[in-house]
Design a protein around this motif. Structure first.
Motif, PDB file in Angstrom:
ATOM      1  N   LEU A  20       2.714   9.473   6.175  1.00 24.77           N
ATOM      2  CA  LEU A  20       2.267   9.713   4.797  1.00 24.77           C
ATOM      3  C   LEU A  20       2.087  11.207   4.521  1.00 24.77           C
ATOM      4  O   LEU A  20       2.535  11.710   3.489  1.00 24.77           O
ATOM      5  CB  LEU A  20       0.955   8.973   4.529  1.00 24.77           C
ATOM      6  N   PHE A  21       1.436  11.908   5.427  1.00 28.33           N
ATOM      7  CA  PHE A  21       1.178  13.330   5.215  1.00 28.33           C
ATOM      8  C   PHE A  21       2.478  14.117   5.134  1.00 28.33           C
ATOM      9  O   PHE A  21       2.692  14.881   4.189  1.00 28.33           O
ATOM     10  CB  PHE A  21       0.291  13.872   6.340  1.00 28.33           C
ATOM     11  N   PHE A  22       3.345  13.940   6.119  1.00 26.02           N
ATOM     12  CA  PHE A  22       4.575  14.719   6.135  1.00 26.02           C
ATOM     13  C   PHE A  22       5.449  14.413   4.921  1.00 26.02           C
ATOM     14  O   PHE A  22       5.965  15.323   4.273  1.00 26.02           O
ATOM     15  CB  PHE A  22       5.367  14.452   7.423  1.00 26.02           C
ATOM     16  N   ALA A  50       0.835  -1.207   0.000  1.00 23.64           N
ATOM     17  CA  ALA A  50       0.000   0.000   0.000  1.00 23.64           C
ATOM     18  C   ALA A  50       0.868   1.256   0.000  1.00 23.64           C
ATOM     19  O   ALA A  50       0.568   2.223  -0.704  1.00 23.64           O
ATOM     20  CB  ALA A  50      -0.924  -0.006   1.210  1.00 23.64           C
ATOM     21  N   CYS A  51       1.946   1.233   0.774  1.00 24.47           N
ATOM     22  CA  CYS A  51       2.844   2.392   0.801  1.00 24.47           C
ATOM     23  C   CYS A  51       3.504   2.616  -0.558  1.00 24.47           C
ATOM     24  O   CYS A  51       3.689   3.752  -0.974  1.00 24.47           O
ATOM     25  CB  CYS A  51       3.903   2.215   1.887  1.00 24.47           C
ATOM     26  N   MET A  52       3.842   1.547  -1.245  1.00 24.00           N
ATOM     27  CA  MET A  52       4.465   1.695  -2.563  1.00 24.00           C
ATOM     28  C   MET A  52       3.461   2.249  -3.579  1.00 24.00           C
ATOM     29  O   MET A  52       3.823   3.074  -4.419  1.00 24.00           O
ATOM     30  CB  MET A  52       5.026   0.352  -3.031  1.00 24.00           C
ATOM     31  N   ILE A  53       2.214   1.826  -3.495  1.00 29.23           N
ATOM     32  CA  ILE A  53       1.187   2.353  -4.404  1.00 29.23           C
ATOM     33  C   ILE A  53       0.984   3.847  -4.161  1.00 29.23           C
ATOM     34  O   ILE A  53       0.900   4.637  -5.112  1.00 29.23           O
ATOM     35  CB  ILE A  53      -0.132   1.564  -4.241  1.00 29.23           C
ATOM     36  N   VAL A  54       0.927   4.242  -2.902  1.00 29.41           N
ATOM     37  CA  VAL A  54       0.781   5.661  -2.574  1.00 29.41           C
ATOM     38  C   VAL A  54       2.005   6.442  -3.046  1.00 29.41           C
ATOM     39  O   VAL A  54       1.889   7.539  -3.604  1.00 29.41           O
ATOM     40  CB  VAL A  54       0.549   5.855  -1.060  1.00 29.41           C
ATOM     41  N   ALA A  55       3.198   5.869  -2.853  1.00 31.36           N
ATOM     42  CA  ALA A  55       4.432   6.545  -3.267  1.00 31.36           C
ATOM     43  C   ALA A  55       4.491   6.724  -4.784  1.00 31.36           C
ATOM     44  O   ALA A  55       4.907   7.782  -5.270  1.00 31.36           O
ATOM     45  CB  ALA A  55       5.641   5.763  -2.774  1.00 31.36           C
ATOM     46  N   ILE A  56       4.091   5.720  -5.538  1.00 31.72           N
ATOM     47  CA  ILE A  56       4.087   5.841  -7.006  1.00 31.72           C
ATOM     48  C   ILE A  56       3.080   6.901  -7.445  1.00 31.72           C
ATOM     49  O   ILE A  56       3.357   7.702  -8.342  1.00 31.72           O
ATOM     50  CB  ILE A  56       3.802   4.478  -7.672  1.00 31.72           C
ATOM     51  N   THR A  57       1.923   6.930  -6.793  1.00 33.15           N
ATOM     52  CA  THR A  57       0.919   7.938  -7.119  1.00 33.15           C
ATOM     53  C   THR A  57       1.456   9.343  -6.864  1.00 33.15           C
ATOM     54  O   THR A  57       1.298  10.247  -7.694  1.00 33.15           O
ATOM     55  CB  THR A  57      -0.358   7.702  -6.290  1.00 33.15           C
ATOM     56  N   ALA A 104       8.817   5.626  -0.439  1.00 37.57           N
ATOM     57  CA  ALA A 104       8.291   4.500   0.341  1.00 37.57           C
ATOM     58  C   ALA A 104       9.218   4.152   1.505  1.00 37.57           C
ATOM     59  O   ALA A 104       8.756   3.812   2.597  1.00 37.57           O
ATOM     60  CB  ALA A 104       8.076   3.291  -0.559  1.00 37.57           C
ATOM     61  N   GLU A 105      10.503   4.234   1.287  1.00 42.10           N
ATOM     62  CA  GLU A 105      11.443   3.977   2.373  1.00 42.10           C
ATOM     63  C   GLU A 105      11.354   5.061   3.439  1.00 42.10           C
ATOM     64  O   GLU A 105      11.453   4.785   4.632  1.00 42.10           O
ATOM     65  CB  GLU A 105      12.870   3.891   1.815  1.00 42.10           C
ATOM     66  N   ALA A 106      11.136   6.298   3.027  1.00 44.07           N
ATOM     67  CA  ALA A 106      10.931   7.380   3.999  1.00 44.07           C
ATOM     68  C   ALA A 106       9.649   7.156   4.794  1.00 44.07           C
ATOM     69  O   ALA A 106       9.616   7.406   6.004  1.00 44.07           O
ATOM     70  CB  ALA A 106      10.888   8.731   3.286  1.00 44.07           C
ATOM     71  N   TYR A 107       8.582   6.661   4.128  1.00 47.76           N
ATOM     72  CA  TYR A 107       7.355   6.307   4.849  1.00 47.76           C
ATOM     73  C   TYR A 107       7.671   5.312   5.961  1.00 47.76           C
ATOM     74  O   TYR A 107       7.227   5.448   7.085  1.00 47.76           O
ATOM     75  CB  TYR A 107       6.333   5.637   3.928  1.00 47.76           C
ATOM     76  N   ARG A 108       8.421   4.271   5.590  1.00 51.33           N
ATOM     77  CA  ARG A 108       8.732   3.210   6.545  1.00 51.33           C
ATOM     78  C   ARG A 108       9.513   3.750   7.735  1.00 51.33           C
ATOM     79  O   ARG A 108       9.212   3.442   8.879  1.00 51.33           O
ATOM     80  CB  ARG A 108       9.526   2.095   5.867  1.00 51.33           C
ATOM     81  N   ILE A 109      10.504   4.586   7.474  1.00 54.67           N
ATOM     82  CA  ILE A 109      11.340   5.114   8.559  1.00 54.67           C
ATOM     83  C   ILE A 109      10.538   6.061   9.451  1.00 54.67           C
ATOM     84  O   ILE A 109      10.606   5.968  10.681  1.00 54.67           O
ATOM     85  CB  ILE A 109      12.589   5.816   7.979  1.00 54.67           C
ATOM     86  N   PHE A 110       9.763   6.966   8.849  1.00 58.48           N
ATOM     87  CA  PHE A 110       8.953   7.884   9.656  1.00 58.48           C
ATOM     88  C   PHE A 110       7.916   7.119  10.480  1.00 58.48           C
ATOM     89  O   PHE A 110       7.668   7.452  11.637  1.00 58.48           O
ATOM     90  CB  PHE A 110       8.248   8.923   8.779  1.00 58.48           C
ATOM     91  N   PHE A 111       7.309   6.097   9.897  1.00 53.74           N
ATOM     92  CA  PHE A 111       6.333   5.291  10.631  1.00 53.74           C
ATOM     93  C   PHE A 111       6.998   4.586  11.810  1.00 53.74           C
ATOM     94  O   PHE A 111       6.464   4.579  12.913  1.00 53.74           O
ATOM     95  CB  PHE A 111       5.687   4.263   9.702  1.00 53.74           C
ATOM     96  N   LEU A 171       8.241   7.194 -16.867  1.00 51.08           N
ATOM     97  CA  LEU A 171       8.068   5.933 -16.145  1.00 51.08           C
ATOM     98  C   LEU A 171       9.204   5.626 -15.163  1.00 51.08           C
ATOM     99  O   LEU A 171       8.932   5.380 -13.994  1.00 51.08           O
ATOM    100  CB  LEU A 171       7.874   4.778 -17.126  1.00 51.08           C
ATOM    101  N   PRO A 172      10.461   5.618 -15.588  1.00 53.94           N
ATOM    102  CA  PRO A 172      11.503   5.202 -14.636  1.00 53.94           C
ATOM    103  C   PRO A 172      11.797   6.212 -13.529  1.00 53.94           C
ATOM    104  O   PRO A 172      12.051   5.818 -12.388  1.00 53.94           O
ATOM    105  CB  PRO A 172      12.739   4.969 -15.502  1.00 53.94           C
ATOM    106  N   ILE A 173      11.736   7.495 -13.827  1.00 52.84           N
ATOM    107  CA  ILE A 173      12.072   8.509 -12.818  1.00 52.84           C
ATOM    108  C   ILE A 173      11.086   8.480 -11.646  1.00 52.84           C
ATOM    109  O   ILE A 173      11.507   8.412 -10.488  1.00 52.84           O
ATOM    110  CB  ILE A 173      12.163   9.914 -13.456  1.00 52.84           C
ATOM    111  N   PRO A 174       9.764   8.495 -11.889  1.00 54.50           N
ATOM    112  CA  PRO A 174       8.850   8.403 -10.743  1.00 54.50           C
ATOM    113  C   PRO A 174       8.948   7.078  -9.986  1.00 54.50           C
ATOM    114  O   PRO A 174       8.751   7.041  -8.775  1.00 54.50           O
ATOM    115  CB  PRO A 174       7.460   8.558 -11.364  1.00 54.50           C
ATOM    116  N   ILE A 175       9.270   5.994 -10.673  1.00 54.49           N
ATOM    117  CA  ILE A 175       9.405   4.708  -9.974  1.00 54.49           C
ATOM    118  C   ILE A 175      10.615   4.726  -9.052  1.00 54.49           C
ATOM    119  O   ILE A 175      10.549   4.272  -7.905  1.00 54.49           O
ATOM    120  CB  ILE A 175       9.452   3.545 -10.985  1.00 54.49           C
ATOM    121  N   VAL A 176      11.720   5.275  -9.525  1.00 53.05           N
ATOM    122  CA  VAL A 176      12.917   5.390  -8.667  1.00 53.05           C
ATOM    123  C   VAL A 176      12.630   6.319  -7.490  1.00 53.05           C
ATOM    124  O   VAL A 176      12.993   6.020  -6.344  1.00 53.05           O
ATOM    125  CB  VAL A 176      14.126   5.894  -9.494  1.00 53.05           C
TER     126      VAL A 176
END
Length: 176
Positions: free
Chosen positions: A118-120, A29-36, A72-79, A61-66
């Protein structure tokens, strides 16, 4: 007998602390939000800078995926910082509060930590991309400005998340 019930209560409290410490956000879910979120500057670039999708698909395509991997990793660390580290399980006050609260409160704290991360992260990323793309990199080619602003903003967000984690860990070690 009272000692045994106290021991059982302490074991369940330790199990609850372990459950909280091992909690993490849903990575898919975090990766889907991050890609969006990472695709939003592509729409902006297409609308304002007139970079059409078909001729610049190799860029869109590649720039937003990278960038999404960094977000997504920042989401994980902040969470992790909000949900696990800010509530020191070795603190006696925390154990007392945890013993007196219900598991619904942990669910609320989980949602709060996930919402904050997610918000921050999203607001910081989007404002950084806007600043870089339209102010700092405006002298460069639009394609380079798009790519540089996305990658730089996600890298700065990731470094900010790591520094936040280090400062919280440092604060925890000082308190011990």
């Amino acid at each position: 007998m009272p000692k045994q019930s106290s021991k059982l209560g302490e074991d369940s409290l330790d199990a609850q602390i372990q459950k909280i410490a091992s909690a993490r956000a849903n990575p898919v879910a975090c990766m889907i939000v991050a890609i969006t979120v990472a695709l939003l500057p592509a729409y902006l670039s297409q609308a304002v800078m007139r970079l059409d999708w078909l001729s610049h698909l190799w860029l869109y395509l590649p720039i937003p995926i990278v960038a999404a991997f960094g977000i997504a990793e920042a989401y994980r660390i902040f969470f992790h910082c909000e949900f696990v580290l800010k509530y020191n399980p070795n603190d006696a006050k925390y154990k007392k509060a945890l013993a007196s609260t219900a598991t619904e409160r942990d669910g609320l704290r989980y949602q709060s930590a996930l919402g904050y991360s997610l918000f921050f992260s999203n607001v910081f990323f989007l404002l950084s991309v806007l600043f870089l793309h339209f102010y700092l990199f405006q002298a460069f080619d639009a394609r380079l400005s798009f790519a540089g602003s996305e990658i730089a903003a996600s890298a700065v967000l990731y470094v900010l998340a790591q520094q936040n984690e280090k400062s919280i860990l440092k604060k925890l070690h000082i308190q011990k």
